[in-house]
Scaffold this motif. Structure first.
Motif, PDB file in Angstrom:
ATOM      1  N   HIS A  25       0.959  -1.199   0.114  1.00 44.34           N
ATOM      2  CA  HIS A  25       0.163  -0.090  -0.033  1.00 44.34           C
ATOM      3  C   HIS A  25       0.748   1.304  -0.041  1.00 44.34           C
ATOM      4  N   PRO A  26       0.604   2.378  -0.721  1.00 50.31           N
ATOM      5  CA  PRO A  26       1.592   3.375  -0.877  1.00 50.31           C
ATOM      6  C   PRO A  26       1.440   4.394   0.044  1.00 50.31           C
ATOM      7  N   ASP A  27       0.799   4.147   1.330  1.00 48.37           N
ATOM      8  CA  ASP A  27       0.367   5.144   2.476  1.00 48.37           C
ATOM      9  C   ASP A  27       1.783   5.473   2.982  1.00 48.37           C
ATOM     10  N   ALA A  43       9.878  12.915  -6.410  1.00 50.07           N
ATOM     11  CA  ALA A  43      10.789  11.942  -5.318  1.00 50.07           C
ATOM     12  C   ALA A  43      11.086  10.731  -6.110  1.00 50.07           C
ATOM     13  N   VAL A  44      11.864   9.771  -5.578  1.00 51.07           N
ATOM     14  CA  VAL A  44      12.271   8.512  -6.076  1.00 51.07           C
ATOM     15  C   VAL A  44      12.474   7.484  -4.769  1.00 51.07           C
ATOM     16  N   THR A  49      12.886  -4.728  -3.128  1.00 47.69           N
ATOM     17  CA  THR A  49      11.528  -5.604  -3.199  1.00 47.69           C
ATOM     18  C   THR A  49      10.717  -5.186  -4.182  1.00 47.69           C
ATOM     19  N   SER A  50       9.819  -6.024  -4.498  1.00 47.45           N
ATOM     20  CA  SER A  50       8.545  -5.810  -5.441  1.00 47.45           C
ATOM     21  C   SER A  50       7.414  -5.080  -4.842  1.00 47.45           C
ATOM     22  N   HIS A  51       7.522  -5.234  -3.444  1.00 47.52           N
ATOM     23  CA  HIS A  51       6.628  -4.521  -2.411  1.00 47.52           C
ATOM     24  C   HIS A  51       7.124  -2.843  -2.573  1.00 47.52           C
ATOM     25  N   ASP A  52       8.280  -2.530  -2.401  1.00 49.34           N
ATOM     26  CA  ASP A  52       8.763  -1.180  -2.715  1.00 49.34           C
ATOM     27  C   ASP A  52       8.389  -0.503  -4.031  1.00 49.34           C
ATOM     28  N   LEU A  53       8.660  -1.240  -4.790  1.00 50.12           N
ATOM     29  CA  LEU A  53       8.388  -0.732  -6.416  1.00 50.12           C
ATOM     30  C   LEU A  53       6.882  -0.722  -6.608  1.00 50.12           C
ATOM     31  N   LYS A  54       6.112  -1.533  -6.129  1.00 51.52           N
ATOM     32  CA  LYS A  54       4.702  -1.404  -6.452  1.00 51.52           C
ATOM     33  C   LYS A  54       3.963  -0.407  -5.674  1.00 51.52           C
ATOM     34  N   MET A  55       4.507  -0.026  -4.550  1.00 53.90           N
ATOM     35  CA  MET A  55       3.774   0.918  -3.824  1.00 53.90           C
ATOM     36  C   MET A  55       4.194   2.379  -4.546  1.00 53.90           C
ATOM     37  N   ALA A  56       5.325   2.418  -4.884  1.00 51.32           N
ATOM     38  CA  ALA A  56       5.554   3.763  -5.699  1.00 51.32           C
ATOM     39  C   ALA A  56       5.077   3.741  -6.985  1.00 51.32           C
ATOM     40  N   GLN A  57       4.882   2.545  -7.739  1.00 54.74           N
ATOM     41  CA  GLN A  57       4.058   2.501  -9.091  1.00 54.74           C
ATOM     42  C   GLN A  57       2.878   2.913  -8.880  1.00 54.74           C
ATOM     43  N   ALA A  58       2.141   2.509  -7.707  1.00 53.10           N
ATOM     44  CA  ALA A  58       0.716   2.910  -7.342  1.00 53.10           C
ATOM     45  C   ALA A  58       0.559   4.512  -7.214  1.00 53.10           C
ATOM     46  N   ILE A  59       1.533   5.150  -7.040  1.00 47.78           N
ATOM     47  CA  ILE A  59       1.116   6.755  -7.076  1.00 47.78           C
ATOM     48  C   ILE A  59       2.043   7.261  -8.075  1.00 47.78           C
ATOM     49  N   ALA A  60       2.556   6.566  -9.053  1.00 51.30           N
ATOM     50  CA  ALA A  60       3.268   7.256 -10.306  1.00 51.30           C
ATOM     51  C   ALA A  60       4.489   8.012  -9.821  1.00 51.30           C
ATOM     52  N   MET A  61       5.112   7.480  -8.626  1.00 49.19           N
ATOM     53  CA  MET A  61       6.280   7.917  -8.557  1.00 49.19           C
ATOM     54  C   MET A  61       7.380   7.197  -8.986  1.00 49.19           C
ATOM     55  N   PRO A  62       8.788   7.786  -9.450  1.00 50.33           N
ATOM     56  CA  PRO A  62       9.663   7.219 -10.110  1.00 50.33           C
ATOM     57  C   PRO A  62      10.502   6.235  -9.213  1.00 50.33           C
TER      58      PRO A  62
END
Length: 96
Positions: A25-27, A43-44, A49-62
């Motif tokens: 979750h991107p909270d 921000a970047v 982990t996939s969890h890290d990248l998935k939460m960033a992807q969910a809010i369109a964060m690089p």
């Protein structure tokens, strides 16, 4: 951990699972960028982990994957990072 390593000076703020909803979750990221007055695109997320990248992807964060962590490169690439780097010293070449 920051007190022991001296790394606190490199971080404006932090979040962990007991302060926000758990990854993916991107909270955590949303709280951090709100506190710092940033948009997600300013921000970047650097994660291993996939969890890290998935939460960033969910809010369109690089995002940038780190190959020497918990998940393999093929899994990290599924979340469309800017790059997957082998060492943190490579990060400036991705960002600048």
């Amino acid at each position: 951990m920051f007190a022991e390593t001296g790394f606190a000076r490199y971080f404006a703020t932090t979040r962990c699972a007991d302060e926000a909803q758990s990854k993916p979750h991107p909270d955590m990221l949303q709280q951090i960028i709100a506190e710092l007055g940033l948009a997600a695109q300013e921000a970047v997320m650097v994660g291993d982990t996939s969890h890290d990248l998935k939460m960033a992807q969910a809010i369109a964060m690089p995002r940038v994957g780190v190959s020497h962590g918990a998940h393999d490169i093929a899994l990290l690439r599924q979340y469309e990072p800017l790059a997957v780097i082998d060492k943190l010293a490579d990060l400036p070449t991705v960002l600048f």
